[in-house]
Design a protein around this motif. Structure first.
Motif, PDB file in Angstrom:
ATOM      1  N   ALA A  99       0.819  -1.212   0.000  1.00  0.00           N
ATOM      2  CA  ALA A  99       0.000   0.000   0.000  1.00  0.00           C
ATOM      3  C   ALA A  99       0.855   1.265   0.000  1.00  0.00           C
ATOM      4  CB  ALA A  99      -0.951   0.001   1.198  1.00  0.00           C
ATOM      5  N   THR A 100       2.111   1.166   0.469  1.00  0.00           N
ATOM      6  CA  THR A 100       3.003   2.333   0.438  1.00  0.00           C
ATOM      7  C   THR A 100       3.624   2.523  -0.946  1.00  0.00           C
ATOM      8  OG1 THR A 100       5.059   1.195   1.069  1.00  0.00           O
ATOM      9  CG2 THR A 100       3.629   1.995   2.874  1.00  0.00           C
ATOM     10  N   GLY A 101       3.450   1.521  -1.840  1.00  0.00           N
ATOM     11  CA  GLY A 101       4.007   1.610  -3.177  1.00  0.00           C
ATOM     12  C   GLY A 101       5.245   0.759  -3.394  1.00  0.00           C
ATOM     13  N   VAL A 102       5.614  -0.036  -2.384  1.00  0.00           N
ATOM     14  CA  VAL A 102       6.794  -0.888  -2.478  1.00  0.00           C
ATOM     15  C   VAL A 102       6.402  -2.232  -3.093  1.00  0.00           C
ATOM     16  CG1 VAL A 102       8.528  -2.138  -1.121  1.00  0.00           C
ATOM     17  CG2 VAL A 102       7.948   0.207  -0.526  1.00  0.00           C
ATOM     18  N   ARG A 103       7.229  -2.724  -4.018  1.00  0.00           N
ATOM     19  CA  ARG A 103       7.042  -4.069  -4.575  1.00  0.00           C
ATOM     20  C   ARG A 103       7.490  -5.079  -3.522  1.00  0.00           C
ATOM     21  NH1 ARG A 103      11.058  -6.821  -7.106  1.00  0.00           N
ATOM     22  NH2 ARG A 103      10.412  -8.831  -7.903  1.00  0.00           N
ATOM     23  N   VAL A 104       6.657  -6.095  -3.269  1.00  0.00           N
ATOM     24  CA  VAL A 104       6.946  -7.087  -2.230  1.00  0.00           C
ATOM     25  C   VAL A 104       6.901  -8.486  -2.831  1.00  0.00           C
ATOM     26  CG1 VAL A 104       6.208  -8.060  -0.011  1.00  0.00           C
ATOM     27  CG2 VAL A 104       5.928  -5.609  -0.454  1.00  0.00           C
ATOM     28  N   GLU A 105       7.965  -9.224  -2.588  1.00  0.00           N
ATOM     29  CA  GLU A 105       8.016 -10.656  -2.872  1.00  0.00           C
ATOM     30  C   GLU A 105       7.982 -11.353  -1.519  1.00  0.00           C
ATOM     31  OE1 GLU A 105       8.745 -12.512  -6.007  1.00  0.00           O
ATOM     32  OE2 GLU A 105       7.973 -10.660  -6.891  1.00  0.00           O
ATOM     33  N   GLU A 106       7.533 -12.607  -1.493  1.00  0.00           N
ATOM     34  CA  GLU A 106       7.366 -13.308  -0.221  1.00  0.00           C
ATOM     35  C   GLU A 106       7.935 -14.709  -0.263  1.00  0.00           C
ATOM     36  OE1 GLU A 106       3.270 -13.502   1.005  1.00  0.00           O
ATOM     37  OE2 GLU A 106       2.855 -11.517   0.221  1.00  0.00           O
ATOM     38  N   GLY A 107       8.297 -15.187   0.927  1.00  0.00           N
ATOM     39  CA  GLY A 107       8.551 -16.597   1.106  1.00  0.00           C
ATOM     40  C   GLY A 107       7.208 -17.288   1.291  1.00  0.00           C
ATOM     41  N   ILE A 108       7.232 -18.555   1.618  1.00  0.00           N
ATOM     42  CA  ILE A 108       6.006 -19.305   1.887  1.00  0.00           C
ATOM     43  C   ILE A 108       5.927 -19.542   3.385  1.00  0.00           C
ATOM     44  CG2 ILE A 108       4.769 -21.467   1.515  1.00  0.00           C
ATOM     45  CD1 ILE A 108       6.027 -21.556  -1.274  1.00  0.00           C
ATOM     46  N   PHE A 109       4.871 -19.040   3.984  1.00  0.00           N
ATOM     47  CA  PHE A 109       4.708 -19.121   5.433  1.00  0.00           C
ATOM     48  C   PHE A 109       4.821 -20.570   5.903  1.00  0.00           C
ATOM     49  CE2 PHE A 109       2.470 -19.409   9.415  1.00  0.00           C
ATOM     50  CZ  PHE A 109       2.961 -18.304  10.095  1.00  0.00           C
ATOM     51  N   ALA A 110       5.621 -20.786   6.937  1.00  0.00           N
ATOM     52  CA  ALA A 110       5.808 -22.070   7.616  1.00  0.00           C
ATOM     53  C   ALA A 110       6.519 -23.130   6.773  1.00  0.00           C
ATOM     54  CB  ALA A 110       4.482 -22.616   8.148  1.00  0.00           C
ATOM     55  N   ALA A 111       7.019 -22.755   5.604  1.00  0.00           N
ATOM     56  CA  ALA A 111       7.753 -23.713   4.779  1.00  0.00           C
ATOM     57  C   ALA A 111       9.207 -23.775   5.223  1.00  0.00           C
ATOM     58  CB  ALA A 111       7.678 -23.297   3.305  1.00  0.00           C
ATOM     59  N   ASP A 112       9.881 -24.846   4.844  1.00  0.00           N
ATOM     60  CA  ASP A 112      11.323 -24.952   5.028  1.00  0.00           C
ATOM     61  C   ASP A 112      11.943 -24.189   3.863  1.00  0.00           C
ATOM     62  OD1 ASP A 112      13.893 -25.653   5.727  1.00  0.00           O
ATOM     63  OD2 ASP A 112      13.730 -27.699   4.983  1.00  0.00           O
ATOM     64  N   MET A 113      12.535 -23.032   4.139  1.00  0.00           N
ATOM     65  CA  MET A 113      13.015 -22.138   3.082  1.00  0.00           C
ATOM     66  C   MET A 113      14.525 -21.995   3.129  1.00  0.00           C
ATOM     67  SD  MET A 113      10.129 -19.118   3.349  1.00  0.00           S
ATOM     68  CE  MET A 113       9.925 -19.164   5.132  1.00  0.00           C
ATOM     69  N   GLN A 114      15.111 -21.780   1.973  1.00  0.00           N
ATOM     70  CA  GLN A 114      16.521 -21.449   1.864  1.00  0.00           C
ATOM     71  C   GLN A 114      16.582 -20.018   1.332  1.00  0.00           C
ATOM     72  OE1 GLN A 114      15.395 -24.649   0.581  1.00  0.00           O
ATOM     73  NE2 GLN A 114      15.853 -25.153   2.707  1.00  0.00           N
ATOM     74  N   VAL A 115      17.203 -19.143   2.119  1.00  0.00           N
ATOM     75  CA  VAL A 115      17.284 -17.729   1.778  1.00  0.00           C
ATOM     76  C   VAL A 115      18.719 -17.407   1.393  1.00  0.00           C
ATOM     77  CG1 VAL A 115      16.926 -15.368   2.598  1.00  0.00           C
ATOM     78  CG2 VAL A 115      15.421 -17.214   3.401  1.00  0.00           C
ATOM     79  N   SER A 116      18.890 -16.776   0.235  1.00  0.00           N
ATOM     80  CA  SER A 116      20.203 -16.336  -0.229  1.00  0.00           C
ATOM     81  C   SER A 116      20.160 -14.830  -0.398  1.00  0.00           C
ATOM     82  CB  SER A 116      20.540 -16.958  -1.588  1.00  0.00           C
ATOM     83  OG  SER A 116      20.455 -18.353  -1.542  1.00  0.00           O
ATOM     84  N   LEU A 117      21.279 -14.172  -0.050  1.00  0.00           N
ATOM     85  CA  LEU A 117      21.301 -12.735  -0.202  1.00  0.00           C
ATOM     86  C   LEU A 117      22.726 -12.234  -0.367  1.00  0.00           C
ATOM     87  CD1 LEU A 117      21.554 -10.806   2.978  1.00  0.00           C
ATOM     88  CD2 LEU A 117      20.796 -13.153   3.223  1.00  0.00           C
ATOM     89  N   VAL A 118      22.827 -11.065  -0.968  1.00  0.00           N
ATOM     90  CA  VAL A 118      24.067 -10.310  -0.973  1.00  0.00           C
ATOM     91  C   VAL A 118      23.771  -9.069  -0.148  1.00  0.00           C
ATOM     92  CG1 VAL A 118      25.762  -9.063  -2.350  1.00  0.00           C
ATOM     93  CG2 VAL A 118      24.776 -11.200  -3.228  1.00  0.00           C
ATOM     94  N   ASN A 119      24.274  -9.066   1.097  1.00  0.00           N
ATOM     95  CA  ASN A 119      24.047  -7.954   2.011  1.00  0.00           C
ATOM     96  C   ASN A 119      24.874  -6.779   1.525  1.00  0.00           C
ATOM     97  OD1 ASN A 119      23.873  -6.219   4.287  1.00  0.00           O
ATOM     98  ND2 ASN A 119      23.566  -7.980   5.620  1.00  0.00           N
ATOM     99  N   ASP A 120      24.232  -5.655   1.312  1.00  0.00           N
ATOM    100  CA  ASP A 120      24.860  -4.459   0.756  1.00  0.00           C
ATOM    101  C   ASP A 120      25.281  -3.535   1.884  1.00  0.00           C
ATOM    102  OD1 ASP A 120      25.635  -2.337  -0.854  1.00  0.00           O
ATOM    103  OD2 ASP A 120      23.583  -1.686  -1.256  1.00  0.00           O
ATOM    104  N   GLY A 121      26.560  -3.453   2.126  1.00  0.00           N
ATOM    105  CA  GLY A 121      27.074  -2.532   3.147  1.00  0.00           C
ATOM    106  C   GLY A 121      28.146  -3.152   4.017  1.00  0.00           C
ATOM    107  N   PRO A 122      27.851  -4.078   4.867  1.00  0.00           N
ATOM    108  CA  PRO A 122      26.521  -4.591   5.209  1.00  0.00           C
ATOM    109  C   PRO A 122      25.729  -3.602   6.071  1.00  0.00           C
ATOM    110  CG  PRO A 122      28.159  -5.612   6.629  1.00  0.00           C
ATOM    111  CD  PRO A 122      28.911  -4.731   5.665  1.00  0.00           C
ATOM    112  N   VAL A 123      24.428  -3.617   5.854  1.00  0.00           N
ATOM    113  CA  VAL A 123      23.504  -2.824   6.671  1.00  0.00           C
ATOM    114  C   VAL A 123      22.439  -3.786   7.174  1.00  0.00           C
ATOM    115  CG1 VAL A 123      21.791  -0.984   6.701  1.00  0.00           C
ATOM    116  CG2 VAL A 123      23.905  -0.678   5.407  1.00  0.00           C
ATOM    117  N   THR A 124      22.381  -3.966   8.495  1.00  0.00           N
ATOM    118  CA  THR A 124      21.397  -4.840   9.124  1.00  0.00           C
ATOM    119  C   THR A 124      20.848  -4.117  10.349  1.00  0.00           C
ATOM    120  OG1 THR A 124      22.618  -6.798   8.388  1.00  0.00           O
ATOM    121  CG2 THR A 124      21.011  -7.109  10.161  1.00  0.00           C
TER     122      THR A 124
END
Length: 155
Positions: free
Chosen positions: A122-147
């Motif tokens: 609703a703020t205008g941001v494009r959102v992709e999602e994982g699958i709730f409660a699934a066993d997921m593998q998340v890959s990322l390239v942390n930029d900065g890093p900023v966490t």
């Protein structure tokens, strides 16, 4: 021990790219933006989800022309990859096994997680999602890093 609520917690990571896979299939993927790991606790409401979504979209964590963190997701046209993660509510103070009693029941947590995603959209941001409660593998390239960690006490 059950918390008094308002424990919703989001770990924000500024990323160059991020994706989430379930059973070897990519279910969500973004380029420049934010990976948001979302934990929902007992008593959390759509109000917290909305507040945190607005905070996520407006948080100035991207560099301006002078290299200062002065731009938000909205300013740069960035995306969010939102992944539910009840383990963010794990209590590690006693023993060696985390207790997850502060995490909301799955049906409630999913509603609040989905509300967070919808409020972000609703703020205008494009959102992709994982699958709730699934066993997921998340890959990322942390930029900065900023966490960063966002919760209702962040302002």
């Amino acid at each position: 021990m059950v918390s008094k609520g308002n424990r919703m917690r989001i770990v924000i990571q500024r990323v160059a790219t991020a994706k989430v896979e379930v059973q070897g299939r990519v279910v969500g993927q973004i380029d420049r933006g934010v990976l948001a790991l979302v934990g929902v606790g007992h008593g959390d409401t759509i109000s917290e989800a909305k507040w945190l979504a607005e905070k996520t979209s407006q948080l100035r964590i991207f560099p301006d022309d002078e290299g200062k963190m002065n731009r938000s997701l909205l300013d740069i046209g960035g995306s969010v990859l939102a992944v539910s993660q009840f383990t963010l509510l794990g209590d590690c103070r006693k023993g060696r096994r985390p207790a997850f009693t502060d995490a909301a029941a799955p049906e409630i947590a999913n509603q609040i997680y989905q509300s967070y995603n919808e409020c972000l959209r609703a703020t205008g941001v494009r959102v992709e999602e994982g699958i709730f409660a699934a066993d997921m593998q998340v890959s990322l390239v942390n930029d900065g890093p900023v966490t960063l960690i966002l919760d209702r006490t962040s302002s």
